[in-house]
Design a protein around this motif. Structure first.
Motif, PDB file in Angstrom:
ATOM      1  N   SER A 151       0.823  -1.193   0.000  1.00 60.64           N
ATOM      2  CA  SER A 151       0.000   0.000   0.000  1.00 60.64           C
ATOM      3  C   SER A 151       0.873   1.265   0.000  1.00 60.64           C
ATOM      4  O   SER A 151       1.866   1.351   0.691  1.00 60.64           O
ATOM      5  CB  SER A 151      -0.915   0.003   1.224  1.00 60.64           C
ATOM      6  N   VAL A 152       0.484   2.217  -0.834  1.00 59.53           N
ATOM      7  CA  VAL A 152       1.201   3.484  -0.929  1.00 59.53           C
ATOM      8  C   VAL A 152       0.251   4.590  -0.499  1.00 59.53           C
ATOM      9  O   VAL A 152      -0.883   4.641  -0.961  1.00 59.53           O
ATOM     10  CB  VAL A 152       1.642   3.763  -2.382  1.00 59.53           C
ATOM     11  N   SER A 153       0.712   5.463   0.383  1.00 58.05           N
ATOM     12  CA  SER A 153      -0.206   6.523   0.816  1.00 58.05           C
ATOM     13  C   SER A 153       0.046   7.807   0.030  1.00 58.05           C
ATOM     14  O   SER A 153       1.142   8.370   0.062  1.00 58.05           O
ATOM     15  CB  SER A 153      -0.050   6.752   2.318  1.00 58.05           C
ATOM     16  N   LEU A 154      -0.973   8.224  -0.701  1.00 59.15           N
ATOM     17  CA  LEU A 154      -0.867   9.415  -1.536  1.00 59.15           C
ATOM     18  C   LEU A 154      -1.724  10.543  -0.979  1.00 59.15           C
ATOM     19  O   LEU A 154      -2.760  10.299  -0.365  1.00 59.15           O
ATOM     20  CB  LEU A 154      -1.335   9.107  -2.957  1.00 59.15           C
ATOM     21  N   THR A 155      -1.302  11.763  -1.209  1.00 56.72           N
ATOM     22  CA  THR A 155      -2.121  12.912  -0.845  1.00 56.72           C
ATOM     23  C   THR A 155      -3.247  13.026  -1.876  1.00 56.72           C
ATOM     24  O   THR A 155      -3.164  12.433  -2.951  1.00 56.72           O
ATOM     25  CB  THR A 155      -1.296  14.202  -0.865  1.00 56.72           C
ATOM     26  N   PRO A 156      -4.279  13.803  -1.560  1.00 62.50           N
ATOM     27  CA  PRO A 156      -5.407  13.936  -2.483  1.00 62.50           C
ATOM     28  C   PRO A 156      -4.981  14.308  -3.895  1.00 62.50           C
ATOM     29  O   PRO A 156      -5.416  13.683  -4.867  1.00 62.50           O
ATOM     30  CB  PRO A 156      -6.233  15.058  -1.850  1.00 62.50           C
ATOM     31  N   LYS A 157      -4.153  15.316  -4.006  1.00 63.35           N
ATOM     32  CA  LYS A 157      -3.772  15.775  -5.334  1.00 63.35           C
ATOM     33  C   LYS A 157      -2.948  14.718  -6.068  1.00 63.35           C
ATOM     34  O   LYS A 157      -3.109  14.506  -7.270  1.00 63.35           O
ATOM     35  CB  LYS A 157      -2.977  17.076  -5.235  1.00 63.35           C
ATOM     36  N   GLU A 158      -2.091  14.084  -5.354  1.00 60.62           N
ATOM     37  CA  GLU A 158      -1.282  13.033  -5.961  1.00 60.62           C
ATOM     38  C   GLU A 158      -2.185  11.932  -6.502  1.00 60.62           C
ATOM     39  O   GLU A 158      -2.028  11.476  -7.633  1.00 60.62           O
ATOM     40  CB  GLU A 158      -0.300  12.454  -4.940  1.00 60.62           C
ATOM     41  N   TYR A 159      -3.144  11.533  -5.702  1.00 60.45           N
ATOM     42  CA  TYR A 159      -4.038  10.467  -6.136  1.00 60.45           C
ATOM     43  C   TYR A 159      -4.850  10.877  -7.361  1.00 60.45           C
ATOM     44  O   TYR A 159      -4.957  10.126  -8.326  1.00 60.45           O
ATOM     45  CB  TYR A 159      -4.986  10.068  -5.000  1.00 60.45           C
ATOM     46  N   ASP A 160      -5.403  12.072  -7.311  1.00 62.00           N
ATOM     47  CA  ASP A 160      -6.222  12.530  -8.437  1.00 62.00           C
ATOM     48  C   ASP A 160      -5.413  12.564  -9.729  1.00 62.00           C
ATOM     49  O   ASP A 160      -5.896  12.167 -10.783  1.00 62.00           O
ATOM     50  CB  ASP A 160      -6.792  13.923  -8.149  1.00 62.00           C
ATOM     51  N   LEU A 161      -4.190  13.043  -9.608  1.00 61.28           N
ATOM     52  CA  LEU A 161      -3.326  13.071 -10.787  1.00 61.28           C
ATOM     53  C   LEU A 161      -3.070  11.656 -11.298  1.00 61.28           C
ATOM     54  O   LEU A 161      -3.242  11.363 -12.476  1.00 61.28           O
ATOM     55  CB  LEU A 161      -1.993  13.746 -10.444  1.00 61.28           C
ATOM     56  N   LEU A 162      -2.679  10.798 -10.394  1.00 62.90           N
ATOM     57  CA  LEU A 162      -2.371   9.427 -10.796  1.00 62.90           C
ATOM     58  C   LEU A 162      -3.574   8.767 -11.441  1.00 62.90           C
ATOM     59  O   LEU A 162      -3.464   8.078 -12.452  1.00 62.90           O
ATOM     60  CB  LEU A 162      -1.909   8.607  -9.587  1.00 62.90           C
TER      61      LEU A 162
END
Lengths: 226, 226
Positions: A151-162
Motif C-alpha cells: 500500500s502506498v499513501s498518496l495525498t489527495p492531489k497526488e491520487y487525483d493526478l495518478l
DNA sequence: CAAAAAAGTCACAAAACGATCACAACATTT
DNA sequence: AAATGTTGTGATCGTTTTGTGACTTTTTTG
C-alpha cells in the motif's frame, strides 16, 4: 427478450435532437429529450436512463460541466457530441469521463453503432472500480493504491493526478490541460512538475528512471502502462 | 437535415459586420460577432464556430496574428476579408492557414457561396488526427511519429515543422514563411537549414537523398508524400 | 571550368526545460 | 494552539534543445 433501453439526448439545437431521436427510435431505443443542462438533470432523476448523448456546446452550463456533475453521482455511459472533430482531441485531453465522442456530421449508422457499443461495454463490465497494471493497482472506490502489492499513501492531489493518468494510458497531457483540470487554470508549469516529482517518488520503483509517468519534452506528461 | 451552422465575423468596422450578418442569416446561418481579436478568441472558446470571416486590417492585433493563434489550436475554416484585391495575392502563399479570401466589394451571393464552399470542404474531410504516408506516420493527438513502424523521437520544434510540412504536401514554404511561423519572424535562413537538417537526420531513411523534405533551390522547402 | 551563391554538416555555447530540495504558507487534525 | 500533513514557490543543478559560427559540399551561372 430485452427491455427497451432509454437514451437521453441533451442538446439545445432542436433539429439535431429530432434527428437523433429518429435514428435511435428506429433502432428500437426509447428516447428522452432535454434542451439544457438543468432539464437534463431532472430527466435523469426521474427516469431510468441507460445512456446519454451530450452536446458539448450549449448555452448556459456547458456539456463539460454537466458531465462532471453527472459523474459525481453516476456511471451512466456518456457520449459527447461535437460539431468539430478537432474539438475531440481537446476533450479527450480533459478526460472528463466521457465514454465516447461523436462528430455531428457522423452518419446515422455510425451514431447508433457508437451508442450500442457503449451500452454493451457498460453491461458486460458492470463498472470496474479497479485499475490494474502489472505492478500498480488503483482502487477507485477506496482511493487505495498498491505498488507490488504494498500500500502506498498518496495525498489527495497526488491520487487525483495518478488516477487521471492511469485511466488514460498513452495519452499526452499538456501542462495547460493539467493546470486547467487540477489548478483551475491558474498556476505555473513548475507547480505541475513538483507535484509529479512527489508522485513519482512514491509510485515509481526507480524515480530516476520513471516507468509509469513519462515526460514529453516541451509538452507535458504521459502514462505508460506497459 | 443539417443543424444551423455558426459563423463568426471578426471586423472592427460595424457596417461591414452588419452587412455580412444580414447576408449570412438570410441563408440560414447563425452569426456571431467580434470587433477585435481578443473578443474573437473568447467567442471562439465559448461557442461551436463552424467558420470564421476575418478582416485582415484591424486595430491592435492584426488578422494575421489572430489567424496564427487560432490555427495553433484548431482547424476551423478561416476566410480572410480584405478591402483591396491586391492584398490578397500577398496573403496567398503565406501559408497562414487561411482557407479562402474575399474582397470586401464582393457580392452577397459570392460571399455566401465562398462560406458554403469552405464549410463543405471542412466537412467532407472529417479531420483526421493521423497523417499517414507510406513510410511515415504522424499521430497528431499524441505527437508520435513513426518511420517504418519505428517510433522516432523528435524535439518540439522538429515535430512542429514536420507537422506543417506533412499537412501541406507539395506546398513550397519559403524561408521567410517558415521564419515567420516558427521563429516569430526573427532569425536567419541558416537557422531553418540547420533545423531541417536535424529533422532529416531523424526521419529520412537516407538523409543524403531526402525523400520527404526536399529543398527548392533559392526558395525554401517542400514535402513530397509520394 | 571557375567563381559565386546556396545548401548541408558539425561543433560549441546559450537558452529553455525538467527534476529535486528546502522552506514557507496553508489547511487539517488532535 | 500545537502538531501534522499537504501544497505552492524559489533556488539550484543537470539535461535537452536550439541558435550561431566555421567549414564543406552542391548547384547555378558566366
Amino acid at each position: 427478450m430485452e427491455a427497451k433501453q432509454t437514451i437521453l439526448v441533451v442538446d439545445d439545437d432542436k433539429s439535431i435532437v429530432e434527428l437523433l431521436r429518429d435514428f435511435l427510435e428506429n433502432e428500437g431505443f426509447s428516447v428522452k429529450i432535454a434542451h439544457d443542462a438543468k432539464r437534463a438533470l431532472v430527466v435523469l432523476e426521474e427516469n431510468a436512463i441507460h445512456a446519454l448523448i451530450l452536446d458539448i456546446m450549449m448555452p448556459g452550463q456547458s456539456g463539460f460541466e454537466l458531465c462532471r456533475q453527472i459523474r459525481a453521482e453516476s456511471d451512466v455511459p456518456i457520449l459527447f457530441l461535437s460539431a468539430r472533430s478537432d474539438d475531440i482531441d481537446k476533450i479527450r485531453g480533459l478526460a472528463l469521463g466521457g465514454d465516447d465522442y461523436i462528430v455531428k456530421t457522423a452518419s446515422p449508422g455510425e451514431i447508433v453503432a457508437r451508442v450500442k457499443a457503449v451500452l454493451r461495454r457498460s453491461h458486460s463490465q458492470p463498472k470496474r472500480n479497479v485499475i490494474d497494471y502489472d505492478r500498480l493497482t488503483l482502487d477507485l472506490s477506496t482511493r487505495e493504491v498498491l505498488l507490488d502489492g504494498q500500500s502506498v499513501s498518496l495525498t489527495p492531489k497526488e491520487y487525483d493526478l495518478l488516477r487521471l493518468f492511469a485511466e488514460h494510458p498513452k495519452h499526452v497531457f499538456t501542462y495547460e490541460q493539467l493546470l486547467e483540470r487540477f489548478w483551475e487554470g491558474v498556476g505555473d508549469k513548475h507547480t505541475v512538475r513538483v507535484q509529479l516529482s512527489r508522485l513519482r517518488e512514491k509510485i515509481e520503483p526507480n524515480p530516476n528512471a520513471p516507468q509509469f509517468i513519462k515526460n514529453v519534452w516541451g509538452i507535458g506528461y504521459c502514462f505508460k502502462g506497459e
